[in-house]
Design a protein around this motif. Structure first.
Motif, PDB file in Angstrom:
ATOM      1  N   PRO A   1       0.819  -1.218   0.000  1.00 27.03           N
ATOM      2  CA  PRO A   1       0.000   0.000   0.000  1.00 27.03           C
ATOM      3  C   PRO A   1       0.853   1.268   0.000  1.00 27.03           C
ATOM      4  CG  PRO A   1      -0.841  -1.578   1.585  1.00 27.03           C
ATOM      5  CD  PRO A   1       0.489  -2.103   1.139  1.00 27.03           C
TER       6      PRO A   1
ATOM      7  N   ALA B   1      -4.686  -1.715   5.340  1.00 31.97           N
ATOM      8  CA  ALA B   1      -4.250  -2.379   4.103  1.00 31.97           C
ATOM      9  C   ALA B   1      -2.823  -2.907   4.257  1.00 31.97           C
ATOM     10  CB  ALA B   1      -4.321  -1.411   2.929  1.00 31.97           C
TER      11      ALA B   1
ATOM     12  N   TRP C   1      -4.034  -0.820  -3.157  1.00 32.55           N
ATOM     13  CA  TRP C   1      -4.292   0.318  -2.274  1.00 32.55           C
ATOM     14  C   TRP C   1      -3.220   1.376  -2.540  1.00 32.55           C
ATOM     15  CZ3 TRP C   1      -3.852   4.269   0.864  1.00 32.55           C
ATOM     16  CH2 TRP C   1      -4.970   4.690   1.608  1.00 32.55           C
TER      17      TRP C   1
END
Length: 251
Positions: A115, A248, A219
């Protein structure tokens, strides 16, 4: 009950000088970053890890292996050589080492699916790392644009200067629970040509891009404003963005 360890969020450093040596050019430089980014990550359940700037790829690799997510923070202008453009007369003072380190980390995180939350300079770096370009000076390059440095001019990083219009079909709209929000603004550069892997998810009323996300399900969220200055008092909704980012990374 087992305790889930806090995910480690890498935060590349900026170069600076110690506050007690501001006027001493001879004093050694230091690496660090704005405390508010670290506080926001910690409050969201993460553990920030500062990544110093280095030309040693082995060291950078070792640090990268420890992180679960990457936060790209604000900072100086990016060297336009990174996206094949000549320098604008109003360009600031780029740090090529910071550009190089962050581009390497960003490309690797994108490849590995880690992420990424990119803020201000961070959204610009994210776009450049994926092949996009920048407006190097909004007042010069975008006639009729808003003052995107108004919060800077007021010396108030929490000053909400203008609204942004958010794509309803975006991660950002879902997290904020809104398709419009007032934001602070402290930048004179902006995204120009958008990298193929990114899509625009918010704009200012003058059309300047204020947010992007990954085209894929990864993400990856970039915002031009500074939510690290807003989440705890000015606009609590931004806390959800940090929380979702950390969650995430935990996953």
């Amino acid at each position: 009950m087992s305790h889930t360890p806090r995910p480690i969020i890498g935060v590349p450093c900026l170069m600076g000088i110690a506050h007690f040596a501001q006027n001493d050019a001879w004093f050694p430089k230091i690496y660090g970053n704005v405390i508010d980014y670290l506080r926001a990550i910690e409050a969201a359940g993460g553990a920030p890890l500062l990544i110093h700037l280095t030309t040693n790829d082995e060291v950078l690799d070792r640090l990268y292996q420890q992180i679960d997510g990457l936060l790209l923070a604000g900072g100086e202008d990016i060297d336009p050589a990174s996206y094949g453009a000549p320098r604008h007369p109003r360009l600031g003072d780029p740090d090529p080492l910071q550009d190089n380190v962050e581009i390497k980390l960003t490309r690797r995180a994108l490849r590995d699916g880690k992420p990424i939350l990119a803020i201000c300079r961070g959204i610009q770096l994210l776009n450049v790392a994926r092949g996009g370009t920048l407006y190097q000076d909004i007042p010069s390059d975008i006639p009729g644009a808003l003052n995107h440095n108004e919060s800077t001019d007021r010396q108030d990083m929490r000053y909400l200067a203008h609204p942004i219009l958010i794509d309803p079909d975006s991660r950002l709209a879902d997290l904020l629970g809104a398709t419009e929000a007032m934001v602070n603004t402290l930048h004179h550069q902006a995204l120009r040509d958008i990298a193929p892997a990114l899509r625009v998810t918010a704009r200012a009323p003058d059309g300047v891009i204020e947010a992007v996300e990954a085209e894929s399900s990864a993400w990856v969220v970039g915002v031009q404003c500074h939510p690290e200055m807003l989440w705890d008092s000015t606009d609590l909704r931004w806390a959800r963005v940090f929380q979702a980012f950390v969650q995430a990374a935990r996953g």
